[in-house]
Design an enzyme around this catalytic site. Structure first.
Site: not given
Length: 623
Positions: A305-308, A493
């Site tokens: 996962f990307d965070k933002t 993602i």
């Protein structure tokens, strides 16, 4: 689903429609010669393609058996059977071609983010020059709102920079003298001068462009299911046909064997199941660009996962207010910040629900530090520690934030009233999504450009154990590559341009569709149009269900072909009856595959996935 066909697809579809009409008309009116239309329009292209592959590359595919079945049927005068085989195979090929058709990425849009012209200062004189002519050591002037054309170091001035294109950070970064700035990022407020440290071809944005262009998933192109079995099918069919002829000297029996062993149901197994799965996902706002993604997604064992904008909402929110009189402090702060366009200011004003904002005079923005002004005759200063220290205001509430929040101190007439903490916040559905993914035996990883403190805070909230912070685009791509070399299949993602290389490098790239950039969506294989990450477990569940459905259809098709072949050897089937039997098999495959349209993963399915979801060798990593 909105179907868009190219010129070749339209021609192929028209040929299939005309052929179907001719076959049906010929059957009803007993005009067998009409079947030649189907043979010419659908059969000849199959035979031609098979011959070219056989001659040029000695490529043994299921099309060889199909071609022999068509030719043998014509030789013994069963043109109707030949046309029927040609149509079924053309329909399967058309569906397959459409489902694996990839959308081309628009890399030129990324390139267009770099300004073509920059303002250079030479001997105190401003001049406009092409960015490609900039040399290392040149002095450039950057105005508010401009995109920084090249990497460099600030030598005069202060500002705030939107670096989301490169790092994915949702909050602008304050910059001052001697700080680095990067091409493709946006100067939000202050004017500054910078000294270039790279030529344009080696800038950060150009490096990102090259990453997107060169990155590709470490997986092979989807292979038609029938072709996987082609050599075995060809050997069995030809051996049975030849032996039957040598034993009975009846050519009709041999031709019937070739007809019944035409792998129509096998050819249809993959595209029909994938088409049904794609139709199901469309109802959830999940767009799948190609059938290969479904097959790959069924076998992933890690999701990064990307965070933002992915696990989080992507915008700053007030998370804590510390003051002896929080209501009054927030009223003064919101009144002052209502004059600013900074993202943090907007978040504060939005958080303050009341309409009793006071009038503000003498408003001033201190670039990279905060704001000040007069509210109800009182001098209000709001900003970071540097701003308050420069105004000789003694700090209170000075404890360091534990979770990487941004602090805004508020002072009234030289006395600190308190502080407001802002941060990007976790989506309400993130924690439950991670829990379900663990139930599917998927390892979850957080890859983010944010600081270690912020990354760990979000990871703890979402229950993600594997965290990689301070990641540039190339760091994310390198992590994915390392995991792939260890034998893992990984999906990624993300939502921003900075995620595009990772989305391309991953076995499957998933983009946040509505808030994600056009480039990240184009680089990905799958887009979540509604940005609803809670649909990801369903996406993975239906991918696995699709592969199981395909395997069941393959087993059924092979069994049916073997039984029909045995009947043909015994002389109990003629070519037309054989063609009808394998058409019935094709219909059964289509009907069974269509059940995927209404499939929805349930609690019971999660138990099945835990037991059957993935090969054991892909689950060595802890979730």
């Amino acid at each position: 689903m909105n179907l868009k066909f190219g010129k070749n697809q339209k021609t192929e579809l028209i040929s299939i429609i005309i052929s179907v009409i001719s076959i049906i008309t010929g059957f009803i009116l007993s005009l067998e010669y009409l079947s030649w239309i189907a043979v010419i329009l659908c059969g000849i292209p199959i035979i031609k393609e098979c011959a070219e592959g056989l001659i040029k590359e000695f490529d043994l595919t299921a099309d060889l058996l199909v071609s022999m079945g068509i030719i043998a049927s014509i030789i013994i005068g069963e043109v109707f059977a030949a046309g029927e085989i040609a149509i079924i195979m053309s329909i399967g090929g058309f569906l397959e071609e459409y489902t694996v058709m990839k959308t081309q990425g628009r890399i030129k849009e990324l390139a267009n983010m770099t300004p073509q012209v920059a303002t250079r200062l030479k001997n105190g004189i401003e001049e406009k020059i092409p960015v490609k002519n900039i040399q290392v050591g040149d002095i450039l002037k950057i105005l508010p709102g401009e995109i920084i054309p090249i990497d460099g170091i600030i030598i005069n001035g202060e500002t705030s920079i939107d670096q989301s294109t490169l790092t994915g950070e949702s909050i602008p970064v304050d910059k001052k003298e001697n700080d680095e700035v990067y091409s493709g990022t946006i100067n939000l407020y202050g004017s500054f001068t910078m000294k270039t440290t790279k030529i344009s071809q080696k800038s950060s944005l150009q490096k990102l462009i090259r990453l997107v262009e060169s990155s590709h998933p470490e997986n092979s192109k989807i292979v038609r299911t029938a072709d996987k079995w082609a050599k075995l099918i060809i050997v069995i069919a030809f051996s049975a046909a030849i032996l039957t002829y040598l034993y009975t000297f009846e050519i009709t029996r041999s031709v019937t064997i070739l007809v019944v062993f035409c792998p129509c149901a096998l050819v249809l197994a993959t595209p029909t199941a994938i088409m049904a799965a794609i139709g199901n996902l469309t109802k959830y706002g999940i767009l799948v660009k190609n059938g290969e993604s479904i097959e790959e997604l069924a076998h992933i064992d890690e999701l990064a996962f990307d965070k933002t904008g992915t696990l989080t909402y992507g915008t700053p929110h007030v998370v804590n207010v510390i003051s002896d009189n929080p209501q009054e402090m927030m009223r003064l702060l919101a009144s002052l910040e209502s004059k600013s366009e900074h993202p943090l200011a907007k978040a504060i004003v939005e958080d303050y629900k009341d309409d009793d904002l006071a009038e503000v005079n003498d408003f001033k923005m201190h670039i990279g530090k905060g704001v000040s002004g007069t509210v109800n005759t009182s001098k209000i200063i709001a900003g970071n520690k540097t701003l308050l220290e420069s105004a000789n205001i003694p700090l209170k509430y000075n404890e360091e934030p534990e979770n990487g929040e941004i602090e805004i101190f508020v002072a009234k007439d030289g006395i600190v009233l308190g502080k407001v903490c802002l941060a990007d916040t976790l989506r309400k559905t993130s924690k439950e999504t991670i829990r379900k993914l663990k139930g599917l035996r998927i390892k979850t990883t957080l890859l983010t450009g944010d600081s270690k403190k912020t990354a760990n805070y979000i990871a703890r909230q979402a229950k993600v154990r594997n965290v990689k912070s301070c990641c540039l685009p190339e760091d994310k791509a390198q992590y994915i590559k390392r995991e792939q070399t260890l034998g893992h299949r990984i999906a990624m993602i993300g939502d921003g341009i900075n995620d595009a290389p990772s989305l391309r490098k991953a076995n499957v790239g998933i983009a946040m569709g509505s808030m994600g950039s056009d480039i990240s969506v184009e680089a990905a294989d799958i887009a979540l149009v509604n940005d609803n990450i809670s649909d990801i477990p369903h996406l993975i569940g239906i991918a696995r269900k699709t592969i199981r459905t395909i395997n069941i259809c393959i087993g059924f098709a092979l069994a049916l072909n073997i039984i029909a072949m045995a009947l043909a050897i015994l002389g109990l089937l003629n070519p037309i009856e054989g063609a009808l039997i394998h058409n019935i098999g094709s219909v059964i495959v289509i009907i069974y595959s269509s059940t995927l349209m209404n499939y929805k993963i349930s609690k019971r399915d999660y138990e099945k996935e835990r037991k059957f979801g993935l090969p054991k060798n892909l689950n060595k990593s802890k979730a």
